[in-house]
Write an enzyme that holds these catalytic residues in place. Structure first.
Site, PDB file in Angstrom:
ATOM      1  CD  GLU A  21      -3.232   0.394   0.337  1.00  0.00           C
ATOM      2  OE1 GLU A  21      -2.765   1.416  -0.206  1.00  0.00           O
ATOM      3  OE2 GLU A  21      -4.441   0.099   0.306  1.00  0.00           O
ATOM      4  NE  ARG A 101      -6.027  -2.176   8.842  1.00  0.00           N
ATOM      5  CZ  ARG A 101      -6.037  -1.668   7.602  1.00  0.00           C
ATOM      6  NH1 ARG A 101      -5.577  -0.451   7.368  1.00  0.00           N
ATOM      7  NH2 ARG A 101      -6.504  -2.388   6.591  1.00  0.00           N
ATOM      8  CG  ASN A 103      -7.054   1.969   4.900  1.00  0.00           C
ATOM      9  OD1 ASN A 103      -6.524   0.869   4.986  1.00  0.00           O
ATOM     10  ND2 ASN A 103      -7.737   2.358   3.840  1.00  0.00           N
ATOM     11  CG  ASP A 121     -15.857  -4.935  11.792  1.00  0.00           C
ATOM     12  OD1 ASP A 121     -15.601  -3.718  11.614  1.00  0.00           O
ATOM     13  OD2 ASP A 121     -16.693  -5.336  12.628  1.00  0.00           O
ATOM     14  CG  ASN A 149      -8.617   3.180   0.607  1.00  0.00           C
ATOM     15  OD1 ASN A 149      -7.407   3.063   0.765  1.00  0.00           O
ATOM     16  ND2 ASN A 149      -9.432   2.141   0.625  1.00  0.00           N
ATOM     17  CG  ASP A 199      -7.382   0.659  -2.174  1.00  0.00           C
ATOM     18  OD1 ASP A 199      -6.959   1.517  -1.388  1.00  0.00           O
ATOM     19  OD2 ASP A 199      -7.269  -0.558  -1.943  1.00  0.00           O
TER      20      ASP A 199
END
Length: 289
Positions: A21, A101, A103, A121, A149, A199
Site C-alpha cells: 500500500e 486502524r 489506512n 471489519d 482511502n 482504493d
C-alpha cells in the site's frame, strides 16, 4: 465519448508484500517507498538496481510521506510517527479502540499529513479522516467514514480528491489555498461495482485522476469531469494504490495485495508494478514537521 486507452503494468519486483500500500517517491535518495501495511514494514525500491530493502516500523504502518527536513512521517495503527534513518518516534495515540486502524493518507500543499482510518471489519461509519500539523497538533477533518482511502491534491492545490471506498466513488473538495480548508464535497467519479472498489489515488499534471481498483485488476484514469480516459491492466486481482515516481515523475507505480489469495496462489499479487503513461505526475507534498 472516445474509448479509453489501454495500458499494461509490468512487474518490477518479486512478491515482496502481503498487503502492499501507500507508494510515494522520495526525491532525496531517488527511491520508491511503500508499506507492507499489516506487517508494519516500509519497503524501498532502488530503480537503478532493482534492489528492495525492508524496515520494520511498528505493528501496523499504513501510510508514509517524506519530511521536508529529512526522514518520513508515518501513520501507524492508532496515530502517527516520525522516522529518521535510525529512530521511530511514536506520537501519542489518537484513539484506544483496538478494532480501528489507520489506512491511507497524504500531505496537503501546506505540509500537513492527512490520514484516514477504518475498522478492521470495515463496519460502516466507524472511521474518520485526521490531520497532523507540523507542530504535532491533530485535528479530525471528517467523521462518519467507513474505509478512508485515497487522498490527493491537484498540482495547483485548488482541488483535493478523496475516496471512502464503501461509497464506490471519488469525491472532490474545493481547497482554500490560504487555510487548506476542504469545502464543497461532491462526487466526481462513480465506479460501477463490477469494475472493482476504488482504493488509492494520485493525480497527474493534466489533472487526470488515477484510481487503483481493489478486486478490479486495474487502475483507471479519469478526467477532472469524471470521464474514463485510460485503463491499466494489472495482472493481480487487488491493486491497492498508485503514485508517480522517477526523477521526472514519468513512471506510475502500482502496489498490490495478496489478501484473499487462495492457498498456493502463484500469481504476482504482492509485487510492485510500473508503467509509463503519456502524461507525467509531480512530486508528493512533503510533511513540514
Amino acid at each position: 465519448m472516445r474509448a479509453p486507452g489501454r495500458l499494461v503494468a509490468e512487474q518490477v519486483t518479486p512478491v515482496v508484500a502481503d498487503h502492499g500500500e501507500g507508494p510515494v517517491w522520495c526525491p532525496d535518495d531517488d527511491r520508491l517507498r511503500w508499506v507492507d501495511l499489516l506487517a508494519g514494514d516500509v519497503l524501498a525500491l532502488d530503480p537503478a538496481t532493482g534492489v528492495v530493502t525492508r524496515r520494520h516500523v511498528a505493528g501496523v504502518v499504513a501510510a508514509i510521506r517524506p519530511r521536508s527536513g529529512g526522514g518520513l512521517v508515518a501513520a501507524v495503527e492508532r496515530g502517527f510517527a516520525l522516522l529518521t534513518d535510525d529512530t521511530v518516534e511514536l506520537l501519542p495515540e489518537i484513539w484506544s479502540d483496538p478494532t480501528v486502524r489507520m489506512n491511507d493518507g497524504a500531505c496537503d500543499p501546506l505540509g500537513r499529513f492527512h490520514c484516514g482510518s477504518m475498522a478492521y471489519d470495515a463496519a460502516p461509519g466507524r472511521a474518520a479522516l485526521y490531520r497532523l500539523d507540523p507542530d504535532g497538533t491533530v485535528t479530525t477533518v471528517l467523521t462518519g467514514v467507513t474505509v478512508s482511502n485515497g487522498l490527493a491534491w491537484t498540482a495547483d492545490g485548488g482541488t483535493a480528491y478523496y475516496v471512502d471506498s464503501a461509497l464506490g466513488r471519488v469525491d472532490a473538495f474545493d481547497v482554500d489555498r490560504a487555510s487548506g480548508e476542504l469545502t464543497g464535497r461532491r462526487p466526481v467519479v462513480v465506479v460501477p461495482p463490477e469494475q472493482g472498489v476504488p482504493d488509492g489515488i494520485c493525480v497527474d499534471t493534466a489533472g487526470g485522476i488515477w484510481v487503483a481498483l481493489w478486486d478490479g485488476g486495474a487502475v483507471h484514469r479519469y478526467t477532472p469531469d469524471g470521464d474514463l480516459s485510460a485503463v491499466v491492466d494489472v495482472p493481480t486481482r487487488r491493486p491497492t494504490a498508485c503514485a508517480f515516481g522517477g526523477p521526472e515523475y514519468t513512471d506510475l507505480y502500482v502496489t498490490t495485495s495478496r489478501q484473499g489469495s487462495p492457498p498456493g496462489d502463484r500469481s504476482p499479487a504482492g509485487a510492485l508494478f510500473r508503467l509509463r503513461p503519456p502524461v507525467p505526475g509531480f512530486a508528493a507534498h512533503p510533511f513540514a514537521g
